[in-house]
Scaffold this active site. Structure first.
Site, mmCIF file in Angstrom:
data_model
loop_
_atom_site.group_PDB
_atom_site.id
_atom_site.type_symbol
_atom_site.label_atom_id
_atom_site.label_comp_id
_atom_site.label_asym_id
_atom_site.label_seq_id
_atom_site.Cartn_x
_atom_site.Cartn_y
_atom_site.Cartn_z
ATOM 1 N N PHE A 38 0.812 -1.218 0.000
ATOM 2 C CA PHE A 38 0.000 0.000 0.000
ATOM 3 C C PHE A 38 0.845 1.268 0.000
ATOM 4 O O PHE A 38 0.584 2.201 -0.747
ATOM 5 C CB PHE A 38 -0.929 0.014 1.231
ATOM 6 C CG PHE A 38 -1.900 -1.127 1.218
ATOM 7 C CD1 PHE A 38 -3.097 -1.009 0.545
ATOM 8 C CD2 PHE A 38 -1.603 -2.328 1.841
ATOM 9 C CE1 PHE A 38 -3.992 -2.062 0.495
ATOM 10 C CE2 PHE A 38 -2.491 -3.390 1.804
ATOM 11 C CZ PHE A 38 -3.683 -3.254 1.134
ATOM 12 N N ASP A 109 -4.851 -11.758 1.005
ATOM 13 C CA ASP A 109 -4.640 -12.457 -0.259
ATOM 14 C C ASP A 109 -4.653 -13.979 -0.163
ATOM 15 O O ASP A 109 -4.587 -14.677 -1.181
ATOM 16 C CB ASP A 109 -3.322 -11.987 -0.908
ATOM 17 C CG ASP A 109 -2.111 -12.137 0.023
ATOM 18 O OD1 ASP A 109 -2.110 -13.034 0.895
ATOM 19 O OD2 ASP A 109 -1.152 -11.341 -0.113
ATOM 20 N N HIS A 124 -7.622 -8.597 8.765
ATOM 21 C CA HIS A 124 -8.399 -7.769 7.835
ATOM 22 C C HIS A 124 -9.232 -8.601 6.864
ATOM 23 O O HIS A 124 -9.661 -8.096 5.833
ATOM 24 C CB HIS A 124 -7.466 -6.808 7.083
ATOM 25 C CG HIS A 124 -6.835 -5.781 7.980
ATOM 26 N ND1 HIS A 124 -5.711 -5.054 7.672
ATOM 27 C CD2 HIS A 124 -7.207 -5.356 9.227
ATOM 28 C CE1 HIS A 124 -5.416 -4.229 8.664
ATOM 29 N NE2 HIS A 124 -6.299 -4.411 9.624
ATOM 30 N N CYS A 132 -23.483 -12.548 0.437
ATOM 31 C CA CYS A 132 -24.626 -11.702 0.115
ATOM 32 C C CYS A 132 -24.984 -10.891 1.358
ATOM 33 O O CYS A 132 -25.063 -11.443 2.465
ATOM 34 C CB CYS A 132 -25.818 -12.567 -0.306
ATOM 35 S SG CYS A 132 -27.339 -11.598 -0.435
ATOM 36 N N CYS A 135 -28.887 -12.410 2.347
ATOM 37 C CA CYS A 135 -29.151 -13.792 2.785
ATOM 38 C C CYS A 135 -27.895 -14.518 3.278
ATOM 39 O O CYS A 135 -27.981 -15.635 3.778
ATOM 40 C CB CYS A 135 -29.815 -14.592 1.660
ATOM 41 S SG CYS A 135 -28.700 -14.972 0.296
ATOM 42 N N ASN A 217 12.038 -5.421 7.710
ATOM 43 C CA ASN A 217 11.271 -4.563 6.794
ATOM 44 C C ASN A 217 12.236 -3.704 5.993
ATOM 45 O O ASN A 217 13.298 -3.323 6.484
ATOM 46 C CB ASN A 217 10.335 -3.654 7.601
ATOM 47 C CG ASN A 217 9.110 -3.251 6.816
ATOM 48 O OD1 ASN A 217 8.397 -4.114 6.305
ATOM 49 N ND2 ASN A 217 8.867 -1.960 6.684
HETATM 50 P P1 OAD Z 1 2.233 -1.127 3.847
HETATM 51 O O1 OAD Z 1 2.211 -0.946 2.381
HETATM 52 O O2 OAD Z 1 1.821 0.014 4.704
HETATM 53 O O3 OAD Z 1 3.697 -1.556 4.314
HETATM 54 C C1 OAD Z 1 4.397 -2.577 3.666
HETATM 55 C C2 OAD Z 1 5.838 -2.560 4.163
HETATM 56 O O4 OAD Z 1 6.497 -3.670 3.584
HETATM 57 C C3 OAD Z 1 6.598 -1.299 3.756
HETATM 58 O O5 OAD Z 1 7.087 -0.670 4.933
HETATM 59 C C4 OAD Z 1 7.747 -1.812 2.876
HETATM 60 O O6 OAD Z 1 8.983 -1.228 3.210
HETATM 61 C C5 OAD Z 1 7.796 -3.295 3.208
HETATM 62 N N1 OAD Z 1 8.167 -4.134 2.057
HETATM 63 C C6 OAD Z 1 7.540 -4.203 0.867
HETATM 64 N N2 OAD Z 1 8.114 -5.127 0.074
HETATM 65 C C7 OAD Z 1 9.148 -5.638 0.773
HETATM 66 C C8 OAD Z 1 10.152 -6.616 0.497
HETATM 67 N N3 OAD Z 1 10.172 -7.279 -0.667
HETATM 68 N N4 OAD Z 1 11.075 -6.881 1.442
HETATM 69 C C9 OAD Z 1 11.051 -6.226 2.643
HETATM 70 N N5 OAD Z 1 10.123 -5.296 2.965
HETATM 71 C C10 OAD Z 1 9.177 -5.005 2.049
HETATM 72 O O7 OAD Z 1 1.365 -2.441 4.160
HETATM 73 P P2 OAD Z 1 0.722 -2.902 5.559
HETATM 74 O O8 OAD Z 1 1.552 -2.483 6.703
HETATM 75 O O9 OAD Z 1 0.381 -4.327 5.412
HETATM 76 O O10 OAD Z 1 -5.645 -2.374 5.512
HETATM 77 O O11 OAD Z 1 -0.616 -2.031 5.559
HETATM 78 C C11 OAD Z 1 -1.489 -2.187 6.642
HETATM 79 C C12 OAD Z 1 -2.917 -2.033 6.199
HETATM 80 O O12 OAD Z 1 -3.074 -0.811 5.467
HETATM 81 C C13 OAD Z 1 -3.385 -3.077 5.200
HETATM 82 O O13 OAD Z 1 -3.785 -4.291 5.810
HETATM 83 C C14 OAD Z 1 -4.568 -2.399 4.560
HETATM 84 C C15 OAD Z 1 -3.991 -1.024 4.374
HETATM 85 O O14 OAD Z 1 -4.925 -0.011 4.383
HETATM 86 C C16 OAD Z 1 -6.895 -2.399 5.109
HETATM 87 O O15 OAD Z 1 -7.202 -2.452 3.926
HETATM 88 C C17 OAD Z 1 -7.909 -2.383 6.204
#
Ligand code: OAD
Length: 244
Positions: A38, A109, A124, A132, A135, A217
């Site tokens: 994201f 996913d 999440h 639906c 129903c 990360n």
């Molecule tokens: P983010 O996109 O906020 O963070 C993903 C993190 O993964 C980033 O800090 C990247 O640095 C790291 N990253 C990505 N690819 C990588 C790789 N190959 N190796 C190492 N690090 C990597 O995603 P989330 O924290 O999951 O919620 O976001 C939290 C929530 O925000 C999601 O569940 C979603 C979104 O809104 C809902 O939809 C309710």
């Protein structure tokens, strides 16, 4: 300052001596499977859309602008051909080896399960479950993907909702309770692929009181200074060098 290889060796030692690892994951673990996260530069929230993507995945938007919601959702969030990568598989192997209590994930996913993980707390929800709104009839993700426009129930024509937590919606109580219990019982908590900015999910790691909090990360997170071992790297530079 330790080198990456030194940190990976430290992580291997932690894994070798661990009895109850819990993994806490976010969208970053699935980028190597071709699913964008994201908040990275090429993440979903940086896309130029008619509406801000962060607003599209909110409850009020789902209700008020269903056409735009489903267009974005089907196009960007239904990645049904994606396959688990080495990082998902490593976590599943830890569970099979009796070393892990499971995965607490913010991901929707289904790739942890596809990799073989059995105990998965989906904070999440999941794109693989759809119901639906009238129903309660279950619909598969394929049904959603193949529907044109707004997917509706075959029985009563009411709209379908993915079992995904949108902004403004609450998380499932049993899932939160299960996740907290697992984190509380863990001796090692490995947090990976999450920016740790979305609550209440991110706050769950505060329930950990075991021996080692490991954070892996690529980018910085607000919890970096809490980690006993911080590995700021891409997973493809870490997981191929680890074994269960
Ligand atoms: P983010 O996109 O906020 O963070 C993903 C993190 O993964 C980033 O800090 C990247 O640095 C790291 N990253 C990505 N690819 C990588 C790789 N190959 N190796 C190492 N690090 C990597 O995603 P989330 O924290 O999951 O919620 O976001 C939290 C929530 O925000 C999601 O569940 C979603 C979104 O809104 C809902 O939809 C309710």
């Amino acid at each position: 300052m330790s080198t990456l290889d030194e940190k990976i060796s430290q992580l291997q030692e932690i894994i070798d001596s661990a009895k109850h690892i819990v993994f806490f994951t976010g969208a970053g673990v699935s980028t190597d499977s071709g699913i964008p996260d994201f908040r990275s530069q090429d993440g979903l929230y940086h896309l130029k859309y008619k509406y801000p993507p962060e607003e599209i995945v909110s409850h009020h938007f789902f209700v008020q602008n269903p056409e735009e919601f489903w267009e974005f959702y089907k196009d960007k969030m239904l990645n049904l051909d994606a396959e688990p990568n080495l990082t998902h598989k490593f976590m599943a192997e830890c569970e099979k080896a009796g070393k892990s209590l499971g995965v607490v994930t913010q991901n929707i996913d289904g790739l942890h399960q596809k990799a073989g993980s059995e105990k998965v707390y989906e904070l999440h929800g999941s794109v693989l479950r759809n119901y639906c709104t009238r129903c309660g009839q279950f619909y598969s993700a394929e049904y959603i993907k193949n529907s044109s426009g707004i997917p509706v129930c075959e029985k009563d024509g009411a709209s379908i909702k993915p079992d995904v937590v949108l902004y403004e919606e609450g998380l499932s109580d049993p899932v939160i309770r299960g996740a907290i219990a697992a984190i509380r019982s863990a001796d090692v908590l490995i947090v990976l692929g999450t920016s740790l900015v979305v609550y209440p999910a991110a706050g769950l790691i505060n329930y950990f009181s075991g021996k080692h909090l490991v954070l892996i990360n690529r980018d910085v997170t607000p919890y970096d200074s809490n980690a006993d071992l911080l590995i700021q790297a891409s997973f493809s530079d870490v997981f191929p060098k680890l074994h269960v």
